[in-house]
Scaffold this active site. Structure first.
Site, PDB file in Angstrom:
ATOM      1  N   LYS A  76       1.542 -25.335  14.400  1.00 39.57           N
ATOM      2  CA  LYS A  76       1.258 -26.709  14.829  1.00 39.57           C
ATOM      3  C   LYS A  76       1.861 -26.948  16.213  1.00 39.57           C
ATOM      4  O   LYS A  76       2.957 -26.469  16.514  1.00 39.57           O
ATOM      5  CB  LYS A  76       1.874 -27.671  13.803  1.00 39.57           C
ATOM      6  CG  LYS A  76       1.541 -29.141  13.998  1.00 39.57           C
ATOM      7  CD  LYS A  76       2.136 -29.945  12.856  1.00 39.57           C
ATOM      8  CE  LYS A  76       1.859 -31.437  12.973  1.00 39.57           C
ATOM      9  NZ  LYS A  76       2.432 -32.182  11.836  1.00 39.57           N
ATOM     10  N   SER A 171      -0.441 -35.243   9.415  1.00 40.50           N
ATOM     11  CA  SER A 171      -0.811 -34.978  10.797  1.00 40.50           C
ATOM     12  C   SER A 171      -1.051 -33.494  11.100  1.00 40.50           C
ATOM     13  O   SER A 171      -1.491 -33.155  12.201  1.00 40.50           O
ATOM     14  CB  SER A 171       0.300 -35.491  11.725  1.00 40.50           C
ATOM     15  OG  SER A 171       1.518 -34.826  11.426  1.00 40.50           O
ATOM     16  N   SER A 195       2.914 -34.983   5.959  1.00 38.96           N
ATOM     17  CA  SER A 195       2.027 -34.407   6.983  1.00 38.96           C
ATOM     18  C   SER A 195       1.564 -32.976   6.732  1.00 38.96           C
ATOM     19  O   SER A 195       0.672 -32.500   7.415  1.00 38.96           O
ATOM     20  CB  SER A 195       2.694 -34.474   8.355  1.00 38.96           C
ATOM     21  OG  SER A 195       2.512 -35.749   8.910  1.00 38.96           O
TER      22      SER A 195
END
Length: 524
Positions: A76, A171, A195
């Site tokens: 990420k 996210s 997330s």
């Protein structure tokens, strides 16, 4: 080969059935052909191929570094990576290249993993849809699956075709989409209020949020220091255990990590669950929970019951205050953390040069989106001298009560809690953006954030497909630092439900292998 699990592909590398370079090239070409998903922000093609080459030399010498050697992974874009841009999907960090690797990234590289690139997210990981970053929204690979198309996409309206794609959740949506679309075998996400688990549920993959302090946060660009944990996204529970084994343990650069040595474990193949006590928290029957997920949740409880486990209803009485409490603590820490982005040391800097103050203000106005600015404003309000006691201190006291609820339940003998992960399956993007980010995050974090407040390990396990042909997951919450027990139960459950493999129409051309398709006997 790309559809295999991490362990299977590791065995294939050892036996020489495939080389690290071939594997890396296949993943890179698949990333190119699935570019429309927008899962990656940066693809590090050159460095990935170099790493694969090094790995190949080690395999030739018969000295691979371990299970992860030569395995393509993604990270990420809020973890620092030396030599590769780290943006947090924000204008504030566009073009920023960190001088060092985050500890978790370094650990993966030290074990020979091949870093394919950095994945998309909501700006600074604030959101639950992966729709609010500057690089645009991530599309859920299931939007292009045969399962979804057959059940949901209108056949005749070709002009509506593009309007039907669904979100990945957030996210860490880019990481979940990357694993789900077979472009990598494992990915790192971060988990502050859900997330990692939320996009895992929407993309039909396994999402593990470890116990707070088990994995180093050094080099993870902070959102909420007291809740952030690096998360692990894989295609099966066993793979999550493998990655956890290589990341966990003390880090002198992160004082919140455990002092004890962590021993990597292999998960046993459970045949008997009769010794387990599974708790069903009644408060998780939250407003807005779809009838479909409710039915799935009770079906899963029956599955354990019928297999001989003891299943009881438990109460976590302070759950109803948790989302408000989370919001206060989260925004307060965000306001504090975001103060470092001032245009002076790194990242974006405004051309405004009237004074330091005006440059500082203009930099933040240009660098942050409305969502981030909104959270900074809320947080600073809660931290004002006249509000500090009423909001921040009070929220910390409530957080303690929420954590104590879990302690009491686990002390009473419960081994693992079983809850839904999300209120519904993934919604179409056009519908999702009708509500603002704060409203969405409040709805979407409701079943996941309590585990962050209490610092407990939790995992999403893909369970079945909804009536619309989209993945639905259930969440298991375990005792602090009892990842082995949590993952053992999750693995048993995964084996029972036989979640079907995604049938990606777009990928079919690139992968001549046979489509394995497990029919879910249990949930059909």
């Amino acid at each position: 080969m790309l559809r295999a699990s991490l362990r299977e592909v590791s065995a294939a590398l050892k036996e020489g059935r495939v080389t690290p370079t071939e594997l890396c090239q296949r993943c890179l070409s698949l990333i190119k052909s699935t570019k429309f998903l927008n899962a990656y922000i940066t693809v590090a093609e050159e460095t990935a191929l170099k790493q694969a080459e090094e790995s190949e030399k080690r395999y030739r010498r018969g000295q691979p570094l371990g299970v992860l050697d030569g395995i393509p992974i993604a990270v990420k874009d809020n973890f620092n990576t030396a030599g590769i841009e780290t943006t947090c999907a924000s204008n504030m960090l566009k073009g920023y290249v960190s001088p060092y690797n985050a500890t978790v990234v370094q650990k993966l590289l030290d074990q020979g993993a091949v870093l394919l690139g950095k994945t998309n997210l909501d700006e600074f990981a604030m959101g639950s849809g992966s729709t609010d970053g500057i690089f645009g929204p991530v599309r859920n690979p299931w939007s292009y699956s045969r399962q979804y198309k057959e059940k949901s996409v209108p056949k005749s309206h070709s002009e509506d075709k593009d309007a039907t794609w669904v979100i990945t959740g957030g996210s860490s949506g880019g990481s979940a989409a990357a694993v789900s679309s077979f472009t990598c075998f494992a990915a790192l996400g971060s988990d502050t209020g859900g997330s990692t688990r939320n996009p895992a549920a929407h993309c039909g993959v396994v999402g593990l949020k470890p116990t707070y302090g088990l994995i180093s946060r050094h080099g993870l660009i902070p959102l909420v220091n007291s809740m952030d944990v690096p998360g692990i996204l894989t295609r099966c529970v066993d793979d999550a255990a493998v990655v956890l084994g290589s990341l966990a343990g003390h880090d002198p650069k992160d004082s919140t990590t455990i002092q004890d040595n962590f021993k990597p474990f292999e998960l046993p193949n459970l045949t008997d669950v009769s010794k387990f006590l599974i708790g069903i928290p009644k408060e998780y029957h939250a407003p807005g929970l779809s009838s479909e997920i409710l039915a799935l949740w009770s079906k899963a409880a029956d599955l354990f019951k019928n297999a001989g486990a003891k299943v009881i209803e438990v109460s976590l009485p302070h759950t109803r205050y948790s989302i408000v409490c989370y919001h206060v603590l989260c925004t307060a820490e965000v306001a504090s953390n975001m103060a470092r982005f001032d245009g002076l040391e790194y990242g974006h800097r405004s051309d405004m040069n009237k004074s330091t103050e005006s440059m500082y203000a203009a930099t933040r106005r240009e660098g942050f989106n409305d969502v981030v600015r909104g959270r900074i404003l809320s947080g600073n309000y809660f931290l004002l001298k006249q509000n500090y006691e009423n909001y921040f201190i009070k929220a910390q006291k409530v957080r303690r009560l929420i954590a104590n609820d879990f302690v009491k339940v686990f002390r009473s003998g419960v081994d693992v809690l079983l809850t839904p992960t999300t209120l519904s399956d993934a919604v179409p993007y056009m519908e999702f953006i009708k509500e603002d980010n704060r409203t969405r995050s409040t709805q979407d974090d409701i079943l996941t954030q309590a585990a962050n407040m209490a610092g407990l390990p939790a995992i999403n396990v893909p369970t079945a497909l909804s009536e619309r042909g989209l993945p639905v997951g259930l969440q298991f919450i375990g005792r602090s630092f009892q990842e082995k027990q949590l993952l053992t139960v999750a693995k048993w459950f995964e084996k029972q439900v036989k979640f079907p493999m995604i049938q990606l129409e777009e990928v079919k051309r690139h992968n001549h292998g046979v489509f394995q398709h497990q029919k879910s006997a249990f949930f059909s």
